[in-house]
Design an enzyme around this catalytic site. Structure first.
Site, PDB file in Angstrom:
ATOM      1  N   ARG A 224      -3.363  -8.087  -3.310  1.00  0.00           N
ATOM      2  CA  ARG A 224      -3.937  -6.716  -3.203  1.00  0.00           C
ATOM      3  C   ARG A 224      -3.018  -5.875  -3.959  1.00  0.00           C
ATOM      4  O   ARG A 224      -3.469  -4.897  -4.769  1.00  0.00           O
ATOM      5  CB  ARG A 224      -4.137  -6.269  -1.935  1.00  0.00           C
ATOM      6  CG  ARG A 224      -5.434  -6.736  -1.153  1.00  0.00           C
ATOM      7  CD  ARG A 224      -5.474  -6.424   0.232  1.00  0.00           C
ATOM      8  NE  ARG A 224      -5.538  -4.740   0.286  1.00  0.00           N
ATOM      9  CZ  ARG A 224      -5.458  -4.191   1.462  1.00  0.00           C
ATOM     10  NH1 ARG A 224      -5.246  -4.751   2.629  1.00  0.00           N
ATOM     11  NH2 ARG A 224      -5.512  -2.802   1.613  1.00  0.00           N
TER      12      ARG A 224
ATOM     13  N   ASN B 273      -5.655   5.230   3.831  1.00  0.00           N
ATOM     14  CA  ASN B 273      -5.229   4.190   2.872  1.00  0.00           C
ATOM     15  C   ASN B 273      -3.663   3.678   2.859  1.00  0.00           C
ATOM     16  O   ASN B 273      -2.912   4.440   3.124  1.00  0.00           O
ATOM     17  CB  ASN B 273      -5.708   4.955   1.604  1.00  0.00           C
ATOM     18  CG  ASN B 273      -7.062   5.029   1.591  1.00  0.00           C
ATOM     19  OD1 ASN B 273      -7.987   4.700   2.403  1.00  0.00           O
ATOM     20  ND2 ASN B 273      -7.577   6.193   0.671  1.00  0.00           N
ATOM     21  N   VAL B 274      -3.549   2.561   2.351  1.00  0.00           N
ATOM     22  CA  VAL B 274      -2.063   2.152   2.213  1.00  0.00           C
ATOM     23  C   VAL B 274      -1.889   1.980   0.623  1.00  0.00           C
ATOM     24  O   VAL B 274      -0.572   1.541   0.482  1.00  0.00           O
ATOM     25  CB  VAL B 274      -2.088   0.609   2.986  1.00  0.00           C
ATOM     26  CG1 VAL B 274      -2.334   0.936   4.369  1.00  0.00           C
ATOM     27  CG2 VAL B 274      -3.089  -0.620   2.359  1.00  0.00           C
TER      28      VAL B 274
ATOM     29  N   HIS C  65      -2.171   4.346   8.340  1.00  0.00           N
ATOM     30  CA  HIS C  65      -2.088   2.965   8.447  1.00  0.00           C
ATOM     31  C   HIS C  65      -0.874   2.290   7.610  1.00  0.00           C
ATOM     32  O   HIS C  65      -1.028   1.099   7.280  1.00  0.00           O
ATOM     33  CB  HIS C  65      -3.359   2.073   8.104  1.00  0.00           C
ATOM     34  CG  HIS C  65      -4.708   2.678   8.649  1.00  0.00           C
ATOM     35  ND1 HIS C  65      -5.898   2.623   8.483  1.00  0.00           N
ATOM     36  CD2 HIS C  65      -4.645   3.050  10.298  1.00  0.00           C
ATOM     37  CE1 HIS C  65      -6.881   3.086   9.367  1.00  0.00           C
ATOM     38  NE2 HIS C  65      -5.842   3.519  10.477  1.00  0.00           N
TER      39      HIS C  65
ATOM     40  N   CYS D 242      13.137  -7.914  13.799  1.00  0.00           N
ATOM     41  CA  CYS D 242      13.954  -6.714  14.172  1.00  0.00           C
ATOM     42  C   CYS D 242      13.575  -5.299  13.395  1.00  0.00           C
ATOM     43  O   CYS D 242      14.352  -4.463  13.549  1.00  0.00           O
ATOM     44  CB  CYS D 242      15.347  -7.327  13.463  1.00  0.00           C
ATOM     45  SG  CYS D 242      15.483  -7.173  11.849  1.00  0.00           S
TER      46      CYS D 242
ATOM     47  N   CYS E 238      14.198 -12.385   6.796  1.00  0.00           N
ATOM     48  CA  CYS E 238      14.928 -11.207   6.832  1.00  0.00           C
ATOM     49  C   CYS E 238      16.539 -11.670   6.810  1.00  0.00           C
ATOM     50  O   CYS E 238      17.034 -12.316   7.572  1.00  0.00           O
ATOM     51  CB  CYS E 238      14.615 -10.682   8.161  1.00  0.00           C
ATOM     52  SG  CYS E 238      15.663  -9.368   8.681  1.00  0.00           S
TER      53      CYS E 238
ATOM     54  N   GLY F 196     -14.682   9.920   2.049  1.00  0.00           N
ATOM     55  CA  GLY F 196     -14.564   8.374   1.743  1.00  0.00           C
ATOM     56  C   GLY F 196     -14.183   7.577   2.561  1.00  0.00           C
ATOM     57  O   GLY F 196     -13.397   6.311   2.511  1.00  0.00           O
TER      58      GLY F 196
END
Ligand code: BV8
Ligand code: ZN
Length: 244
Positions: free
Chosen positions: A74, A107-108, A124, A135, A152, A192
């Site tokens: 994406r 939207n992201v 979001h 963590c 991480c 939208g």
């Protein structure tokens, strides 16, 4: 496209405007919406993947690399996408001296910020950010081209995209800001979004409950029962016509 004078007057004379956007506001930038939009027989993103698998904590736990790769796909899809007329018009409207305009997005993709919006309430999360599942430390390393889940550096946990997955709580501060903007507006503009994902989809009803007018911008009216007026059209074209 013409907008009824009565609707135009409501938009131009509103004092406090709250805008909630969904995937449809990025459609004219060439970004796939989550649910197929009939007219354009656009390939629906979700129809290619099971959302509960891809955008959920269980899906990530079950197969972290598959979910990570979906987000990497994406991000790649988003790389060459530009903000469209709707993103830019909303950013300009937020600068208005006569109207107080608050922008909330589901939207992201970060396209509102790319279009010039400074204050964006991201309900979001944001696909361009990552953090540790265990963590919660932010991860600011370059993830371009990385095909497997990163360990991480702080705790050895799993780095995940900083988006809100299904059955995860929304960021507290963002939700509080969105609620208060919905309680205090006299115009709520839903742009939208299919209004199917909660709690975001409940904001219009909050606004309505305190007397706001609810206007939807969408090529096809949704089933939302609280909408007073639907401006049937594409967001970019509608905002161009509104010329606010
Ligand atoms: C939570 C980030 C609790 C990730 C996303 C049963 C009933 C009610 C609710 C639930 C239920 N079962 C489960 C729930 C809760 C669930 C939910 O609502 N599910 C739905 C599917 C029923 N919600 C959650 O899980 C939320 N969390 O409830 O937590 C909790 C509380 C406390 C403590 C712990 C837990 C979390 C929801 C967030 C999920 N994450 N995205 C990612 O992106 O990968 S949701 C995803 O859908 C996107 O964010 C997207 O924005 C959002 C909503 O979709 P839309 O934006 O509306 O997009 P869509 O494609 O649907 O529609 C596009 C519209 O645009 C269409 O109407 C189309 O006509 C129109 N359009 C097309 N072209 C244009 C256009 N409009 C204008 N111009 C155009 N050119
Ligand atoms: Zn960690």
């Amino acid at each position: 496209m013409d907008i009824e004078p009565e609707v135009l007057a409501l938009i131009q004379h509103a004092k406090r405007v709250t805008i909630l956007t969904g995937a449809g506001v990025s459609a004219e930038s060439g970004v796939a919406t989550f649910r197929a939009y009939k007219e354009e027989t656009q390939e629906s993103l979700w129809s290619q993947y099971d959302p509960q698998k891809m955008a959920s904590i269980d899906g990530f736990r079950e197969n972290p690399n598959r979910v990570w790769q979906w987000y990497q796909w994406r991000r790649n899809e988003l790389k060459n996408k530009e903000p469209n007329d709707a993103h830019k018009a909303i950013a300009k409207w937020q600068q208005s001296k006569t109207q107080n305009v608050t922008l909330i997005t589901q939207n992201v993709d970060g396209l509102h910020q790319a279009g010039g919006s400074k204050d964006v309430i991201e309900l979001h999360g944001n696909i361009w950010r990552n953090h540790c599942l265990q963590c919660l430390a932010d991860y600011n390393g370059d993830v371009d081209g990385v095909e497997t889940v990163i360990e991480c550096p702080e705790c050895g946990g799993q780095i995940r995209p900083s988006v809100v997955w299904f059955s995860e709580a929304l960021p507290e501060q963002a939700w509080r800001d969105a609620e208060s903007a919905s309680y205090s507006c006299d115009l709520f503009l839903s742009v939208g979004t299919s209004s199917q994902v909660y709690p975001a989809a409940g904001l219009a009803a909050l606004a309505k409950s305190q007397g706001a007018t609810v206007i939807e911008v969408n090529p096809e009216p949704t089933e939302s029962s609280v909408v007073d007026y639907c401006i049937e059209g594409k967001a970019g074209e509608v905002f161009k016509t509104l010329n606010i």
